[in-house]
Design a protein around this motif. Sequence first.
Motif, PDB file in Angstrom:
ATOM      1  N   UNK A 192      44.701  29.960  45.388  1.00 44.52           N
ATOM      2  CA  UNK A 192      46.114  30.023  44.987  1.00 44.52           C
ATOM      3  C   UNK A 192      46.559  31.466  44.738  1.00 44.52           C
ATOM      4  N   UNK A 193      45.900  32.400  45.400  1.00 41.68           N
ATOM      5  CA  UNK A 193      46.196  33.818  45.170  1.00 41.68           C
ATOM      6  C   UNK A 193      47.668  34.142  45.389  1.00 41.68           C
ATOM      7  N   UNK A 225      44.535  41.833  40.068  1.00 39.34           N
ATOM      8  CA  UNK A 225      44.272  40.956  38.932  1.00 39.34           C
ATOM      9  C   UNK A 225      43.655  39.633  39.371  1.00 39.34           C
ATOM     10  N   UNK A 226      44.168  39.062  40.433  1.00 34.20           N
ATOM     11  CA  UNK A 226      43.619  37.792  40.915  1.00 34.20           C
ATOM     12  C   UNK A 226      42.185  37.986  41.388  1.00 34.20           C
ATOM     13  N   UNK A 227      41.929  39.083  42.097  1.00 31.74           N
ATOM     14  CA  UNK A 227      40.569  39.366  42.571  1.00 31.74           C
ATOM     15  C   UNK A 227      39.599  39.482  41.400  1.00 31.74           C
ATOM     16  N   UNK A 228      39.956  40.273  40.389  1.00 32.11           N
ATOM     17  CA  UNK A 228      39.066  40.465  39.253  1.00 32.11           C
ATOM     18  C   UNK A 228      38.891  39.161  38.480  1.00 32.11           C
ATOM     19  N   UNK A 229      39.966  38.379  38.347  1.00 31.74           N
ATOM     20  CA  UNK A 229      39.867  37.116  37.620  1.00 31.74           C
ATOM     21  C   UNK A 229      38.876  36.175  38.296  1.00 31.74           C
ATOM     22  N   UNK A 230      38.917  36.100  39.611  1.00 36.97           N
ATOM     23  CA  UNK A 230      37.951  35.264  40.330  1.00 36.97           C
ATOM     24  C   UNK A 230      36.541  35.782  40.125  1.00 36.97           C
ATOM     25  N   UNK A 234      48.260  43.215  31.291  1.00 35.98           N
ATOM     26  CA  UNK A 234      47.451  42.771  32.439  1.00 35.98           C
ATOM     27  C   UNK A 234      46.954  41.366  32.069  1.00 35.98           C
ATOM     28  N   UNK A 235      47.850  40.409  32.007  1.00 34.32           N
ATOM     29  CA  UNK A 235      47.579  39.156  31.292  1.00 34.32           C
ATOM     30  C   UNK A 235      46.469  38.312  31.882  1.00 34.32           C
ATOM     31  N   UNK A 236      46.349  38.291  33.190  1.00 32.33           N
ATOM     32  CA  UNK A 236      45.339  37.428  33.799  1.00 32.33           C
ATOM     33  C   UNK A 236      43.933  37.944  33.505  1.00 32.33           C
ATOM     34  N   UNK A 237      43.694  39.224  33.741  1.00 33.94           N
ATOM     35  CA  UNK A 237      42.365  39.797  33.517  1.00 33.94           C
ATOM     36  C   UNK A 237      42.010  39.805  32.035  1.00 33.94           C
ATOM     37  N   UNK A 238      42.962  40.195  31.182  1.00 31.79           N
ATOM     38  CA  UNK A 238      42.650  40.399  29.776  1.00 31.79           C
ATOM     39  C   UNK A 238      42.500  39.089  29.017  1.00 31.79           C
TER      40      UNK A 238
END
Length: 486
Positions: A84-85, A106-111, A155-159
């Motif tokens: 769902x990137x 952010x999406x890459x790091x979150x995965x 950086x809400x997704x990663x943090x």
Amino acid sequence: MSLLDADAHTAHIFTGAWTRSGGGDAPVVSPSTGTVLGRTGIADADDVREAAARADKARHAWAAASFEERAAVLRRAGDLLQAHEAEITDWLRRESGAAAGMAGFQVHVAAEECFEAAALASQPHGEVLRTAKPRLSFSRQVPVGVVGVIAPFNVPLILGIRSVAPALAVGNAVILKPDPRTAVCGGAVLAEVFHRAGVPEGVFQVLPGGVAAGEALVADPHVRVISFTGSTAAGRRVGEAAARHLKRAHLELGGNSPLVVLDDADVEAAASIGAWGSFLHQGQICMTTGRHLVHASLADAYVERLAAKAEALVVGSTEEDGAALGPVIDAGQRDKIHRLVTAGVDAGAELRAGGTFEGLYYRPTVLDRVTPTTPPFAEEVFGPVAPVVRFSTLDELVELAGSTEYGLSLGVITTNPMRGLEIADRIPSGIVHINDQTVDDEAVAPFGGVGHSGTGSRFGGTRANLEAFTETQWVTMRADPARYPF
């Protein structure tokens, strides 16, 4: 199939299912356009208490699940983030003002955080100890129980996920309180991802909220560890409250990170590195290069190139392609940035680029001839501002670099990396990058600062994550019951 159903998550909190919040709701506003994108639920103290009790009941079965089961859930979560990137990136661009590249990162790091957490679940979690008695003696890492995660807007997704994923992987229940300004890309996205990945009901809950919700989360007796990312002022209050309740608080706080440009540096390369370090994501990153400490022999050329790069950057709506920088999050943040820039100029700094804004769009700004008494030198700006300070000797450099309360990240640019490391040894910092700028993050690396930047490396990497989200338990076993003279 869409990840987010607006009718399901709008004006709600996630407690295992989308439910109405006790604290009402608030608009989700695009900083790029001012458009209301939807509404988010706002948790109150009662919502937090109910969530904590629910998590405490749910945690036991999750902790008892096999590491293979927990790892499989984390892998599915990473797969869902990747699948769902495009949708998640779109929300990050619209809701948080992230440019396309920053949103995709952010999406890459979150995965990757999910995949690394999946591997964490199967790591050895103890050691056999020597003992003078006829028994087996060993230590083991056991889940703390319930972890509260308080994540910021920038950086809400990663943090959020960098604490959520490892805490879940080692068997804890988690309550995430995202900033209401980024409650969708920093909260609702993760709620849906982990729900669809198979996290049992009550094990992961998402409660956007303000100060009241945060205070309730820190105070609740079911919550044993708090993982907080935010400003130093707010982190100090969190740490004080956690100490009163005898619980651990992992604090990742502010920064004013120096980039050192030594006299042997390539000026063009250094200016490119410095521009990225100060201007990326409008400077709204804790690791942002807050001070450029440049050898006097290179300073004029460096400032000229840095200012040219600032002037060339396209600032505009991140909802459209082409902008390198987007808006800052809100008017309060913009006004703080401008106050510090204006105070710097009034104190004698030379404005070489920027210093202006339209709406929430603040131009990348270069201030030359900054000194330790200039306001932007000592205070974290949290905006696209590059203060340049000149030095002549290494002792002067070390004194300048270490003269603020912060100690998060340090960059040193030089043709002699060993010389760079020797200088880094003299400057307090949780992170050091030789021949790179100050902003970086990898799921496999420990992350954290010293001084007023936080309580050290409590995020990332196997050892830091295990220490952060488990307790060490000592266990002994004997073949027969012990005998005593009583």
